[in-house]
Design a protein around this motif. Sequence first.
Motif, mmCIF file in Angstrom:
data_model
loop_
_atom_site.group_PDB
_atom_site.id
_atom_site.type_symbol
_atom_site.label_atom_id
_atom_site.label_comp_id
_atom_site.label_asym_id
_atom_site.label_seq_id
_atom_site.Cartn_x
_atom_site.Cartn_y
_atom_site.Cartn_z
ATOM 1 N N UNK A 49 35.629 69.666 -3.642
ATOM 2 C CA UNK A 49 36.136 68.712 -2.657
ATOM 3 C C UNK A 49 36.184 69.316 -1.274
ATOM 4 N N UNK A 50 36.047 68.453 -0.261
ATOM 5 C CA UNK A 50 36.046 68.932 1.127
ATOM 6 C C UNK A 50 36.684 67.887 2.028
ATOM 7 N N UNK A 51 37.455 68.358 2.998
ATOM 8 C CA UNK A 51 37.986 67.481 4.048
ATOM 9 C C UNK A 51 37.694 68.137 5.390
ATOM 10 N N UNK A 52 37.514 67.289 6.417
ATOM 11 C CA UNK A 52 37.199 67.784 7.757
ATOM 12 C C UNK A 52 37.806 66.833 8.771
ATOM 13 N N UNK A 53 38.348 67.417 9.846
ATOM 14 C CA UNK A 53 38.904 66.609 10.932
ATOM 15 C C UNK A 53 38.664 67.332 12.245
ATOM 16 N N UNK A 54 38.294 66.552 13.283
ATOM 17 C CA UNK A 54 38.020 67.157 14.580
ATOM 18 C C UNK A 54 38.509 66.295 15.726
ATOM 19 N N UNK A 55 38.740 66.962 16.864
ATOM 20 C CA UNK A 55 39.188 66.249 18.055
ATOM 21 C C UNK A 55 38.667 66.961 19.294
ATOM 22 N N UNK A 56 38.499 66.179 20.387
ATOM 23 C CA UNK A 56 38.075 66.739 21.680
ATOM 24 C C UNK A 56 39.041 66.218 22.741
ATOM 25 N N UNK A 57 40.118 66.914 22.995
ATOM 26 C CA UNK A 57 41.061 66.464 24.021
ATOM 27 C C UNK A 57 40.649 66.962 25.408
ATOM 28 N N UNK A 58 41.175 66.282 26.456
ATOM 29 C CA UNK A 58 41.021 66.768 27.826
ATOM 30 C C UNK A 58 39.926 66.110 28.620
ATOM 31 N N UNK A 59 39.159 65.172 28.034
ATOM 32 C CA UNK A 59 38.051 64.565 28.752
ATOM 33 C C UNK A 59 37.777 63.186 28.172
ATOM 34 N N UNK A 60 37.332 62.271 29.033
ATOM 35 C CA UNK A 60 36.907 60.960 28.544
ATOM 36 C C UNK A 60 35.571 61.089 27.822
ATOM 37 N N UNK A 61 35.374 60.182 26.876
ATOM 38 C CA UNK A 61 34.138 60.260 26.115
ATOM 39 C C UNK A 61 32.917 60.121 27.001
ATOM 40 N N UNK A 62 32.935 59.210 27.967
ATOM 41 C CA UNK A 62 31.745 58.952 28.771
ATOM 42 C C UNK A 62 31.449 60.076 29.745
ATOM 43 N N UNK A 63 32.419 60.991 29.978
ATOM 44 C CA UNK A 63 32.167 62.155 30.824
ATOM 45 C C UNK A 63 31.654 63.351 30.017
ATOM 46 N N UNK A 64 31.615 63.186 28.712
ATOM 47 C CA UNK A 64 31.205 64.262 27.818
ATOM 48 C C UNK A 64 29.714 64.122 27.510
ATOM 49 N N UNK A 65 28.987 65.222 27.592
ATOM 50 C CA UNK A 65 27.560 65.178 27.261
ATOM 51 C C UNK A 65 27.397 64.646 25.840
ATOM 52 N N UNK A 66 26.459 63.729 25.610
ATOM 53 C CA UNK A 66 26.289 63.166 24.259
ATOM 54 C C UNK A 66 26.078 64.226 23.177
ATOM 55 N N UNK A 67 25.426 65.341 23.491
ATOM 56 C CA UNK A 67 25.176 66.366 22.479
ATOM 57 C C UNK A 67 26.441 67.123 22.092
ATOM 58 N N UNK A 68 27.568 66.975 22.860
ATOM 59 C CA UNK A 68 28.808 67.672 22.542
ATOM 60 C C UNK A 68 29.812 66.754 21.837
ATOM 61 N N UNK A 69 29.465 65.488 21.608
ATOM 62 C CA UNK A 69 30.374 64.558 20.959
ATOM 63 C C UNK A 69 30.291 64.701 19.435
ATOM 64 N N UNK A 70 31.236 64.036 18.752
ATOM 65 C CA UNK A 70 31.247 64.038 17.289
ATOM 66 C C UNK A 70 30.507 62.814 16.754
ATOM 67 N N UNK A 71 29.721 63.045 15.697
ATOM 68 C CA UNK A 71 29.010 61.967 15.016
ATOM 69 C C UNK A 71 29.200 62.161 13.504
ATOM 70 N N UNK A 72 29.196 61.081 12.788
ATOM 71 C CA UNK A 72 29.248 61.133 11.329
ATOM 72 C C UNK A 72 27.947 60.655 10.722
ATOM 73 N N UNK A 73 27.762 60.976 9.439
ATOM 74 C CA UNK A 73 26.562 60.544 8.732
ATOM 75 C C UNK A 73 25.532 61.644 8.626
ATOM 76 N N UNK A 74 24.862 61.705 7.486
ATOM 77 C CA UNK A 74 23.824 62.705 7.281
ATOM 78 C C UNK A 74 24.113 63.573 6.070
#
Length: 703
Positions: free
Chosen positions: A571-596
Amino acid sequence: MWLTSSWVALALAGATPVQQAPAPETVQAQPVDPDQNQPIVSDPEFDAALPALSDDINAPLEAMPATIPPVATVPPTPADAVSPDGQTLTPVAQAEPDLVAPLPTLGSYDTTPPVELADTDDEKTVVIRYDTEVRGLDEIEATAQFNGLSALKEGDGKAANSAMIAARGREDEALAVRLMKSRGYYDGTAISTIEQPPAADKNGRIKAIVSATPGKVYTLSSVNIVAGAVTPPDLLRRELPLVVGDKIEADRVQGAEANLALKLPQQGYPFITLGQRDILLDDAKWTGDYTLPVDPGPRSSFGSYSTEGKLAFDAEHVGVLARFKQGELYDNRKVDDLRQALVATGLFSTVSVEPVRTGTPGPDGTEQVNLLVRQEAGPPRSLAGSAGYSTGQGFTLEGSFTHRNVFRPEGALIGTIIAGTQEQGASGTFRRSNAGKRDRTVTLTASANHSSYDAFDAFTGTLSGRISYDSTPIWQKKFTYAFGFELTGTNESVYDFTTQQRERRTYGIFALPGQVLFDRSDSLLNPTKGYRLKLSLSPETSVSGGVKPYARVLVEGSIYQPVTDSIVLAGRIRAGTIPGIDRDDLAPSRRYYGGGGGSVRGYGYQRLGPFDPNGDPVGGRSINEFSLEARYRFGDYGIVPFIDGGNAYEGVMPKGQNLRYGAGIGGRFYTNFGPMRVDVATPLNPREGDGKVALYISIGQAF
């Protein structure tokens, strides 16, 4: 005694049945030849032929005569000879020519046994089948070992003849006696017998029986060690686990001596030598006196290092790998650890470490021991390649060239090329292993990469450095860490929700990524028990129209629980967060994505999370995921049913709602470098546009 001619004639004619006939009135006696009453050899002639005898009983034997007088032979019967009853006698040479033929020489005889007696197990010559029964060994728990070594058992109940069965039985008699002695029954006896099946049973099987009589067990009446002084004084006796009253069993005695030979080098005596044991048995008391001569050698401490052979690096770097210091009491476990560390470098075709006496006394009275490292450096260059496929990510091919020791010691140069359907790139890496300290690695990497996914299209250049304390397949560690820097320039496509269209932006990113891992699993690539906890933290600054600091945080835990010898629940669990910046100011390659394949299977790569109006993923600032697998392994293959769940979110904190689930089944092919993985999954609650089936092929377990 001798025979007259009348007796000879009677013997040749043979006895005939007596018939009743009219009695003659007068019986006339036949005339007798007076010569027929004379002996064949007269007494005077016989006495004259005897050699003269000496009255001295100690006189030597007389020599044999040079010639032997010819033996009188009976002349052949003439062809026209007749018997007393008037029948013509056939000459012997004509009736039985073999009787008068000369005997053949010994060398002309064929001594090969006939086929039915040949010692063979060929099915075509097997004429006897038998069963084997063992008696008397159960009480000493030796039956299983006997069956594994038995000649009768090895014959599989088939033999060419009874002689072969008997021979196997005799072998098993000796085997039973050896086993009884090995368990302390030195008076044990064994006998093998063969029981024929009942006469009425035409298809019965012969029974081969081995009957053992162990007798009484012998025990130790004394344990003596003949040796010089050691420190501490009771060291030898303490590490030889034999006590009075123990059975004199071979396994027990040999195990105790092996323990002594193992433990003494761990406590300062690398040159211990065991002599030949002596056990004096007393068959009246069923006891034995045990004596073992031991030469412990000098009490020793670690000294210096030396190397010889085709060197990969010098003695100074050997000292970097050692986990002990000069002057410490010798412990061969630390020497074995050094040998493993040398193997883990991957620079040797062969390498060995052995202690060498110096005769130099240390400050504590011990003798300093030099460690001689014999090296045979292997080829330093290697080529490697890997391939994978997953829905949404396409094919990925990766090749690398490595020179592992271009900058000695252990300075490697690595060139890598990635050629995939949606990712292409190249990188160069300098890596210094065991950099000034055991297991510390320093890397510097420069890379250029192009990624084209539904979420973004990016051209990226990166310069990064990293210092890490890592595990290796040979030396897995409970605690590892890594920290470093990353300087990235990237030009990416991004969806602007203000203008409602995609545009390209350039970002400059400076990051200080770090990671700690607590690993209590039993394998890096294929864990079957234990757990892992990992925390990743990367303070970053993004420069795109302004400086915007933020942090990327990711926590992950996994557990592996064996249910049976062939089934492991993971079993595995994972959780992540990126505080301190709006999503649209964050480079797309540094954001979190699910799936795969390493996330929620059943969904395409990066297909979980928020979407733009065109149906393309835009990523988020938080994520949560879980996975459950039942890993069933049979031989080198395995089947893994699984279920995954999770999602990415626009907000800074992940939510427990709107989870997307995928389920499927995978196949595994286990190799010596890790399992090959093929997973097929389907989304359980798909959205519009999600595929029905997703396929993932890679190396290693999903987590």
